[in-house]
Design a protein around this motif. Structure first.
Motif, PDB file in Angstrom:
ATOM      1  N   GLU A 335      62.225   1.558  -4.235  1.00 56.95           N
ATOM      2  CA  GLU A 335      63.468   2.334  -4.273  1.00 56.95           C
ATOM      3  C   GLU A 335      64.220   2.089  -5.573  1.00 56.95           C
ATOM      4  N   PHE A 336      64.303   0.813  -5.961  1.00 56.24           N
ATOM      5  CA  PHE A 336      64.990   0.502  -7.207  1.00 56.24           C
ATOM      6  C   PHE A 336      64.326   1.216  -8.381  1.00 56.24           C
ATOM      7  N   LEU A 337      63.006   1.107  -8.465  1.00 51.51           N
ATOM      8  CA  LEU A 337      62.301   1.666  -9.605  1.00 51.51           C
ATOM      9  C   LEU A 337      62.446   3.180  -9.661  1.00 51.51           C
ATOM     10  N   GLU A 338      62.455   3.837  -8.517  1.00 49.01           N
ATOM     11  CA  GLU A 338      62.603   5.296  -8.490  1.00 49.01           C
ATOM     12  C   GLU A 338      63.945   5.715  -9.082  1.00 49.01           C
ATOM     13  N   VAL A 339      65.019   5.056  -8.647  1.00 47.33           N
ATOM     14  CA  VAL A 339      66.346   5.399  -9.167  1.00 47.33           C
ATOM     15  C   VAL A 339      66.452   5.003 -10.636  1.00 47.33           C
ATOM     16  N   PHE A 340      65.930   3.835 -10.990  1.00 46.13           N
ATOM     17  CA  PHE A 340      66.003   3.373 -12.367  1.00 46.13           C
ATOM     18  C   PHE A 340      65.305   4.347 -13.315  1.00 46.13           C
ATOM     19  N   GLU A 341      64.128   4.805 -12.942  1.00 41.41           N
ATOM     20  CA  GLU A 341      63.396   5.734 -13.804  1.00 41.41           C
ATOM     21  C   GLU A 341      64.138   7.051 -13.954  1.00 41.41           C
ATOM     22  N   ARG A 342      64.806   7.483 -12.895  1.00 42.01           N
ATOM     23  CA  ARG A 342      65.519   8.754 -12.935  1.00 42.01           C
ATOM     24  C   ARG A 342      66.829   8.655 -13.707  1.00 42.01           C
ATOM     25  N   GLU A 343      67.584   7.575 -13.503  1.00 46.67           N
ATOM     26  CA  GLU A 343      68.931   7.491 -14.048  1.00 46.67           C
ATOM     27  C   GLU A 343      69.012   6.748 -15.392  1.00 46.67           C
ATOM     28  N   ILE A 344      68.076   5.838 -15.642  1.00 49.11           N
ATOM     29  CA  ILE A 344      68.147   5.021 -16.856  1.00 49.11           C
ATOM     30  C   ILE A 344      67.017   5.375 -17.817  1.00 49.11           C
ATOM     31  N   THR A 382      68.387   0.370 -25.211  1.00 50.82           N
ATOM     32  CA  THR A 382      69.661   1.093 -25.204  1.00 50.82           C
ATOM     33  C   THR A 382      69.427   2.492 -24.644  1.00 50.82           C
ATOM     34  N   VAL A 383      70.486   3.088 -24.101  1.00 49.54           N
ATOM     35  CA  VAL A 383      70.415   4.460 -23.601  1.00 49.54           C
ATOM     36  C   VAL A 383      71.606   5.230 -24.160  1.00 49.54           C
ATOM     37  N   PRO A 384      71.447   6.541 -24.400  1.00 46.94           N
ATOM     38  CA  PRO A 384      72.550   7.323 -24.969  1.00 46.94           C
ATOM     39  C   PRO A 384      73.678   7.510 -23.963  1.00 46.94           C
ATOM     40  N   LEU A 385      74.887   7.516 -24.472  1.00 44.83           N
ATOM     41  CA  LEU A 385      76.062   7.811 -23.656  1.00 44.83           C
ATOM     42  C   LEU A 385      76.418   9.282 -23.801  1.00 44.83           C
ATOM     43  N   ASN A 386      76.611   9.945 -22.682  1.00 46.93           N
ATOM     44  CA  ASN A 386      77.069  11.327 -22.721  1.00 46.93           C
ATOM     45  C   ASN A 386      78.540  11.384 -23.110  1.00 46.93           C
ATOM     46  N   PRO A 387      79.005  12.511 -23.611  1.00 39.99           N
ATOM     47  CA  PRO A 387      80.426  12.626 -23.957  1.00 39.99           C
ATOM     48  C   PRO A 387      81.314  12.250 -22.767  1.00 39.99           C
ATOM     49  N   GLY A 388      82.265  11.373 -23.017  1.00 35.51           N
ATOM     50  CA  GLY A 388      83.183  10.935 -21.972  1.00 35.51           C
ATOM     51  C   GLY A 388      82.732   9.725 -21.201  1.00 35.51           C
ATOM     52  N   GLU A 389      81.473   9.320 -21.348  1.00 34.93           N
ATOM     53  CA  GLU A 389      80.983   8.138 -20.650  1.00 34.93           C
ATOM     54  C   GLU A 389      81.395   6.878 -21.393  1.00 34.93           C
ATOM     55  N   ASP A 391      81.269   2.829 -22.386  1.00 39.62           N
ATOM     56  CA  ASP A 391      80.267   1.779 -22.505  1.00 39.62           C
ATOM     57  C   ASP A 391      80.270   0.945 -21.224  1.00 39.62           C
ATOM     58  N   GLY A 392      79.106   0.683 -20.683  1.00 38.44           N
ATOM     59  CA  GLY A 392      78.991  -0.031 -19.416  1.00 38.44           C
ATOM     60  C   GLY A 392      78.664   0.869 -18.245  1.00 38.44           C
ATOM     61  N   THR A 393      78.665   2.178 -18.452  1.00 43.17           N
ATOM     62  CA  THR A 393      78.413   3.121 -17.359  1.00 43.17           C
ATOM     63  C   THR A 393      77.056   2.862 -16.697  1.00 43.17           C
ATOM     64  N   HIS A 394      76.022   2.704 -17.492  1.00 42.79           N
ATOM     65  CA  HIS A 394      74.675   2.541 -16.937  1.00 42.79           C
ATOM     66  C   HIS A 394      74.490   1.142 -16.353  1.00 42.79           C
ATOM     67  N   ASN A 395      75.068   0.145 -17.008  1.00 41.04           N
ATOM     68  CA  ASN A 395      74.982  -1.208 -16.471  1.00 41.04           C
ATOM     69  C   ASN A 395      75.677  -1.312 -15.120  1.00 41.04           C
ATOM     70  N   ARG A 396      76.806  -0.650 -15.004  1.00 45.47           N
ATOM     71  CA  ARG A 396      77.533  -0.699 -13.733  1.00 45.47           C
ATOM     72  C   ARG A 396      76.744   0.015 -12.636  1.00 45.47           C
ATOM     73  N   LEU A 397      76.094   1.111 -12.989  1.00 42.51           N
ATOM     74  CA  LEU A 397      75.248   1.808 -12.009  1.00 42.51           C
ATOM     75  C   LEU A 397      74.161   0.867 -11.501  1.00 42.51           C
ATOM     76  N   ILE A 398      73.547   0.110 -12.403  1.00 42.56           N
ATOM     77  CA  ILE A 398      72.485  -0.824 -12.014  1.00 42.56           C
ATOM     78  C   ILE A 398      73.043  -1.918 -11.122  1.00 42.56           C
ATOM     79  N   GLU A 399      74.213  -2.456 -11.463  1.00 44.58           N
ATOM     80  CA  GLU A 399      74.821  -3.502 -10.634  1.00 44.58           C
ATOM     81  C   GLU A 399      75.026  -3.019  -9.212  1.00 44.58           C
ATOM     82  N   ARG A 400      75.553  -1.809  -9.056  1.00 41.62           N
ATOM     83  CA  ARG A 400      75.805  -1.271  -7.712  1.00 41.62           C
ATOM     84  C   ARG A 400      74.495  -1.039  -6.966  1.00 41.62           C
ATOM     85  N   LEU A 401      73.508  -0.506  -7.661  1.00 40.98           N
ATOM     86  CA  LEU A 401      72.219  -0.235  -7.043  1.00 40.98           C
ATOM     87  C   LEU A 401      71.575  -1.529  -6.548  1.00 40.98           C
TER      88      LEU A 401
END
Length: 455
Positions: A335-344, A382-389, A391-401
């Motif tokens: 489950e983790f890997l599926e979300v990680f591959e899709r979102e990160i 590293t991963v690109p940040l979309n406009p308005g995102e 810093d820390g957006t993706h790391n926080r998503l991983i922490e919650r997941l």
């Protein structure tokens, strides 16, 4: 080589230096190397001089133990034990990780499905505590609470000056078997089976880790000690270890080269520095192909930001560093890997199973369920940040997941937890008791301030 006499003198000198610090002065170690990826506030003081605490005091070949100073790098530790036919039970992947650092900050490697983390092989330690004492702590002594609370405290309760650890016997070579999988569920079911029985296809397994290159390209690497080898490969020159996994079913390394197989290219992170380019690689001396050299190059960029400014000038989006190791129960790993591959979308990803060592005690600040196999995922890019995102957006998503899946992450890199969530995850009640007992005047930072506020 240090002796017990030189150690005693260095310990007394360090106590004097510690006592001479102003009560409100920040306390840190003046180490030459670091494997932390947390940005922190600038500190004016040079740090405590701990240069004398690097070396092995004794290797007891018959008893299978070593007495080691706390700032000893694993490179030096392994160099001292291998001539005796021994190695630590768990050797983290990078040469300049110190034994004291791995115990206070955790560590993992391909033997962790049997031997847990480095702190689980510690027999006793001398710790410089926040209140200025040097205490010898053991699992059953007067300070057993500190022994069990020291792992994952990251120097906020004190510093390890000396540690006595268990060692394991080795054979000269490691045979590697790279097994490819096309399905996540089958992959992690096999990981769970090997962790439970230490066998695959009827053969004993001494080491297990893996690399995920793509959704349907997942590899397990199974390692076994062997007395002889028909050949040995060399990945310290032009060949690249992690690429060999994709095209070699079987391989052999000396035990020394197996231990350090990931250091030469910092896993695969050297590619960002051009070291894997076919025209550049032959020009880089072997002595420079090592993680601490790459770390200095990355540290220079983190301090000065030249590449980031260049990318902005070219209209490229800002990028967020996603440098983490996380652990989730093996039955939630797919489950983790599926979300990680899709979102990160970072690739490759390192995979390493972990079980608390059989008979090991509870470790208050990083408690694992001893009946559960966990899977560590390591990803460093590293991963690109979309406009308005932010810093820390993706790391926080991983922490919650990771939290939702019943896991947690290591704290060597940036963390974004809310304070209440942090203490619930990392043993806040136990930590506060230890802090009051061993650092009542808060001379050392608390764990949240150090790991999340990055002070």
């Amino acid at each position: 080589m240090p002796t017990y006499g030189t150690y005693a003198r260095a310990r007394d000198q360090l106590l004097e230096e510690y006592d001479s610090l102003d009560a409100g002065a920040p306390v840190r170690l003046g180490k030459r190397t670091s494997n932390l990826f947390r940005m922190r506030d600038a500190v004016a003081s040079p740090g405590l001089d701990v240069s004398a605490f690097d070396g092995v005091l004794d290797v007891d070949q018959a008893g299978g133990t070593a007495d080691v100073l706390g700032m000893t790098t694993y490179e030096h530790l392994v160099a001292a034990t291998l001539p005796h036919g021994l190695m630590p039970l768990v050797v983290p992947q990078l040469k300049t990780i110190t034994l004291g650092g791995a115990v206070t900050g955790l560590g993992i490697e391909s033997s962790s499905f049997v031997s847990g983390c480095p702190h689980e092989s510690v027999l006793d330690m001398d710790l410089l505590t926040g209140d200025g004492r040097v205490l010898t702590v053991t699992p059953d002594g007067d300070h057993a609470d500190l022994f069990h609370g020291f792992p994952n405290s990251y120097g906020t309760l004190g510093y390890a000056l000396r540690l006595r650890i268990e060692l394991q016997p080795v054979l000269p070579y490691v045979e590697l078997e790279h097994v490819r999988f096309h399905d996540r569920a089958e992959y992690f079911a096999t990981v769970a089976e090997i962790a439970a029985h230490r066998r695959h296809a009827g053969r004993l397994v001494d080491f297990v880790d893996g690399v995920v290159f793509d959704t349907d390209e997942l590899y397990l690497t199974l390692g076994r000690f062997v007395a002889t080898a028909p050949y040995v490969s060399d990945y310290t020159g032009n060949e690249i270890y992690y690429r060999s996994i994709q095209h070699r079913r079987r391989d052999f390394l000396t035990v020394h080269d197996y231990i350090w197989r990931w250091d030469t290219d910092w896993f695969w992170c050297s590619r960002a520095l051009g070291v894997q380019h076919r025209l550049v690689r032959p020009l880089v001396p072997r002595r420079l192909k090592r993680s601490d050299v790459y770390w200095r190059a990355v540290g220079f960029e983190r301090r000065h930001g030249w590449k980031a400014r260049y990318d902005r000038s070219r209209g490229r989006p800002d990028r967020e560093a996603v440098i983490q190791d996380v652990e989730v129960p093996v039955d939630r790993a797919a489950e983790f890997l599926e979300v990680f591959e899709r979102e990160i979308g970072i690739s490759p990803v390192w995979m390493c199973p972990l079980r608390q060592r059989e008979g090991s005690r509870r470790w208050d600040l990083y408690a694992l369920d001893p009946s559960t196999t966990y899977v560590n995922f390591g990803f460093w890019s590293t991963v690109p940040l979309n406009p308005g995102e932010a810093d820390g957006t993706h790391n926080r998503l991983i922490e919650r997941l990771v939290s939702d899946l019943g896991g947690r992450k290591s704290l060597y890199s940036s963390a974004y937890y809310e304070e209440d969530e942090f203490w619930q995850t990392y043993g806040g009640d136990s930590y506060r008791v230890l802090k009051k007992e061993y650092d009542p005047d808060d001379r050392l930072l608390d764990l949240f301030s150090k790991c999340v506020r990055a002070r």
